[in-house]
Motif scaffolding. Structure first.
Motif, PDB file in Angstrom:
ATOM      1  N   SER A  25       0.876  -1.453  -0.013  1.00  6.93           N
ATOM      2  CA  SER A  25       0.049   0.005   0.049  1.00  6.93           C
ATOM      3  C   SER A  25       0.842   1.013   0.069  1.00  6.93           C
ATOM      4  O   SER A  25       0.588   2.319  -0.499  1.00  6.93           O
ATOM      5  CB  SER A  25      -1.049   0.020   1.303  1.00  6.93           C
ATOM      6  OG  SER A  25      -0.217  -0.056   2.231  1.00  6.93           O
ATOM      7  N   TYR A  26       1.993   1.165   0.683  1.00  7.43           N
ATOM      8  CA  TYR A  26       3.036   2.418   0.718  1.00  7.43           C
ATOM      9  C   TYR A  26       4.480   1.675   0.373  1.00  7.43           C
ATOM     10  O   TYR A  26       4.809   0.703   0.829  1.00  7.43           O
ATOM     11  CB  TYR A  26       3.149   3.063   1.900  1.00  7.43           C
ATOM     12  CG  TYR A  26       1.625   3.690   2.387  1.00  7.43           C
ATOM     13  CD1 TYR A  26       1.612   5.011   1.840  1.00  7.43           C
ATOM     14  CD2 TYR A  26       0.618   2.988   2.822  1.00  7.43           C
ATOM     15  CE1 TYR A  26       0.479   5.847   2.638  1.00  7.43           C
ATOM     16  CE2 TYR A  26      -0.594   3.916   3.242  1.00  7.43           C
ATOM     17  CZ  TYR A  26      -0.716   4.873   3.029  1.00  7.43           C
ATOM     18  OH  TYR A  26      -1.484   5.727   3.221  1.00  7.43           O
ATOM     19  N   THR A  37       4.400   7.599  11.452  1.00  3.72           N
ATOM     20  CA  THR A  37       3.286   7.122  10.364  1.00  3.72           C
ATOM     21  C   THR A  37       3.590   5.549  10.238  1.00  3.72           C
ATOM     22  O   THR A  37       2.405   4.724  10.366  1.00  3.72           O
ATOM     23  CB  THR A  37       3.944   7.679   8.975  1.00  3.72           C
ATOM     24  OG1 THR A  37       3.701   9.035   9.236  1.00  3.72           O
ATOM     25  CG2 THR A  37       3.042   7.169   7.987  1.00  3.72           C
ATOM     26  N   GLU A  73       2.096   6.550  -1.487  1.00  2.00           N
ATOM     27  CA  GLU A  73       1.172   5.687  -1.667  1.00  2.00           C
ATOM     28  C   GLU A  73       1.308   5.142  -2.998  1.00  2.00           C
ATOM     29  O   GLU A  73       1.915   5.577  -4.118  1.00  2.00           O
ATOM     30  CB  GLU A  73      -0.290   6.208  -1.705  1.00  2.00           C
ATOM     31  CG  GLU A  73      -0.657   6.752  -0.428  1.00  2.00           C
ATOM     32  CD  GLU A  73      -1.977   7.330  -0.324  1.00  2.00           C
ATOM     33  OE1 GLU A  73      -3.067   6.660  -0.647  1.00  2.00           O
ATOM     34  OE2 GLU A  73      -2.198   8.731  -0.137  1.00  2.00           O
ATOM     35  N   ASN A  74       1.449   3.665  -3.051  1.00  2.00           N
ATOM     36  CA  ASN A  74       1.450   2.687  -4.042  1.00  2.00           C
ATOM     37  C   ASN A  74       0.672   2.664  -5.423  1.00  2.00           C
ATOM     38  O   ASN A  74       0.365   1.867  -6.021  1.00  2.00           O
ATOM     39  CB  ASN A  74       2.009   1.217  -3.625  1.00  2.00           C
ATOM     40  CG  ASN A  74       2.919   0.588  -4.804  1.00  2.00           C
ATOM     41  OD1 ASN A  74       3.482   1.123  -5.883  1.00  2.00           O
ATOM     42  ND2 ASN A  74       2.791  -0.797  -4.884  1.00  2.00           N
ATOM     43  N   TRP A 102       8.490   3.150   1.542  1.00  2.00           N
ATOM     44  CA  TRP A 102       8.991   4.446   2.076  1.00  2.00           C
ATOM     45  C   TRP A 102      10.544   4.171   2.095  1.00  2.00           C
ATOM     46  O   TRP A 102      11.045   2.973   1.765  1.00  2.00           O
ATOM     47  CB  TRP A 102       8.358   4.342   3.616  1.00  2.00           C
ATOM     48  CG  TRP A 102       8.456   2.968   4.221  1.00  2.00           C
ATOM     49  CD1 TRP A 102       7.432   2.008   4.385  1.00  2.00           C
ATOM     50  CD2 TRP A 102       9.481   2.344   4.876  1.00  2.00           C
ATOM     51  NE1 TRP A 102       8.122   0.818   4.967  1.00  2.00           N
ATOM     52  CE2 TRP A 102       9.411   1.175   5.558  1.00  2.00           C
ATOM     53  CE3 TRP A 102      10.896   2.712   5.485  1.00  2.00           C
ATOM     54  CZ2 TRP A 102      10.193   0.306   6.361  1.00  2.00           C
ATOM     55  CZ3 TRP A 102      11.727   2.208   6.155  1.00  2.00           C
ATOM     56  CH2 TRP A 102      11.290   0.939   6.492  1.00  2.00           C
ATOM     57  N   LEU A 130       0.672   2.478  10.532  1.00  2.00           N
ATOM     58  CA  LEU A 130       0.634   1.517   9.282  1.00  2.00           C
ATOM     59  C   LEU A 130       0.543   0.218   9.585  1.00  2.00           C
ATOM     60  O   LEU A 130      -0.132  -0.646   9.193  1.00  2.00           O
ATOM     61  CB  LEU A 130       1.284   2.077   8.079  1.00  2.00           C
ATOM     62  CG  LEU A 130       0.792   3.321   7.556  1.00  2.00           C
ATOM     63  CD1 LEU A 130       1.844   3.740   6.630  1.00  2.00           C
ATOM     64  CD2 LEU A 130      -0.639   3.413   6.948  1.00  2.00           C
ATOM     65  N   ILE A 171       7.829   8.854   2.009  1.00  2.00           N
ATOM     66  CA  ILE A 171       6.616   8.018   1.837  1.00  2.00           C
ATOM     67  C   ILE A 171       5.805   8.106   0.687  1.00  2.00           C
ATOM     68  O   ILE A 171       5.967   9.255   0.217  1.00  2.00           O
ATOM     69  CB  ILE A 171       5.765   7.737   3.251  1.00  2.00           C
ATOM     70  CG1 ILE A 171       5.077   6.108   3.208  1.00  2.00           C
ATOM     71  CG2 ILE A 171       5.082   8.758   3.360  1.00  2.00           C
ATOM     72  CD1 ILE A 171       4.534   6.226   4.425  1.00  2.00           C
TER      73      ILE A 171
END
Length: 276
Positions: free
Chosen positions: A216-217, A256, A239-240, A219, A260, A237
């Motif tokens: 989802s991310y 963060t 968002e994918n 980083w 997550l 970071i």
């Protein structure tokens, strides 16, 4: 001509490097972490594997791998960019199948042809090349990018599927690439040594019929040693599914990631690396 063709096939399947599944980074390849301190347990998945990524009898980086999601949690390395060609070919990690298999990072065809390993058995322990075929809107995204390494051997060591996640192709070729190639050059000016930890947060979507998680991310974090008394840090970071990268302090990224991952307070570097 037949013997020449056979020779080419044989040469393409020769072992290319070495990777080693270990019990901890503190005891096996601590040199890739600032003050030899890996991230804390808050990033560890249910079924982790610690891999010291080695090529031609030299360690080049460390990877915490998620066996269940078949993606790396993070890769840790020292930033040492240099000129050179992008390597070709992809490797896998035999020891993820078990300690009796070779420590060498191999091509799939080598394991099949020389170690009597079936593709099905290999696929039980990790992602394979077939998982990344026929993707739409995604491609093979390096966590530890080959361009952050100084010679062919160190760049080749990054071409293992244990260092790859399904990454949004626009992000991978756009804002993330801009961070890797431009922002890092700018931020590391004056750094004597820059330690990097780059990772992926598992998401709710999968490729390859549910085999490989799409993060989802994505980083990345860096701790720069300027001299014995001065250090600086930064983080990003993304968002994918968007072509945007957010610049953060190290402390902001850790907070963060704490939210997550949901496994407690995340610490990426030794406390001597500034969080502000």
């Amino acid at each position: 001509m037949l013997w020449l063709l056979l020779l080419q096939v044989w040469a393409s399947c020769l072992w290319l490097g070495q990777g080693e599944v270990v019990t901890s980074f503190e005891s096996s390849c601590p040199q890739f972490f600032f003050r030899e301190t890996p991230p804390n347990e808050a990033l560890e998945p249910e079924n982790p594997a610690w891999i010291c990524q080695r090529y031609k009898n030299q360690y080049f980086y460390a990877t915490l791998y998620d066996r269940k999601e078949r993606i790396p949690v993070y890769s840790a390395y020292i930033y040492e960019p240099g000129p050179g060609k992008r390597p070709q070919g992809w490797l896998v990690e035999p020891q993820l199948m078990g300690p009796t298999y070779p420590k060498t990072m191999e091509k799939e065809c080598t394991l099949i042809n020389h170690y009597n390993v079936s593709l099905e058995k290999l696929s039980e322990s990790q992602a394979i090349l077939q998982d990344y075929k026929n993707l739409t809107g995604l491609n093979r995204g390096h966590l530890n990018p080959n361009g952050h390494h100084f010679n062919y051997s160190s760049r080749m060591a990054t071409f293992t599927l244990t260092n790859i996640v399904p990454q949004d192709e626009k992000l991978n070729g756009g804002a993330w690439n801009n961070y890797e190639q431009r922002t890092m050059i700018r931020n590391t000016q004056g750094c004597e040594t820059t330690y990097v930890i780059v990772g992926a947060v598992p998401g709710n979507n999968y490729i390859a019929k549910g085999r490989v998680n799409k993060p989802s991310y994505i980083w990345s974090s860096a701790c720069c040693v300027v001299d014995n008394n001065h250090r600086k840090a930064w983080a990003v970071i993304a968002e994918n599914d968007q072509n945007q990268v957010q610049l953060l302090t190290l402390g902001e990224l850790e907070d963060t990631l704490t939210q997550l991952y949901g496994r407690g307070q995340v610490s990426l570097f030794d406390s001597e690396c500034p969080r502000e």
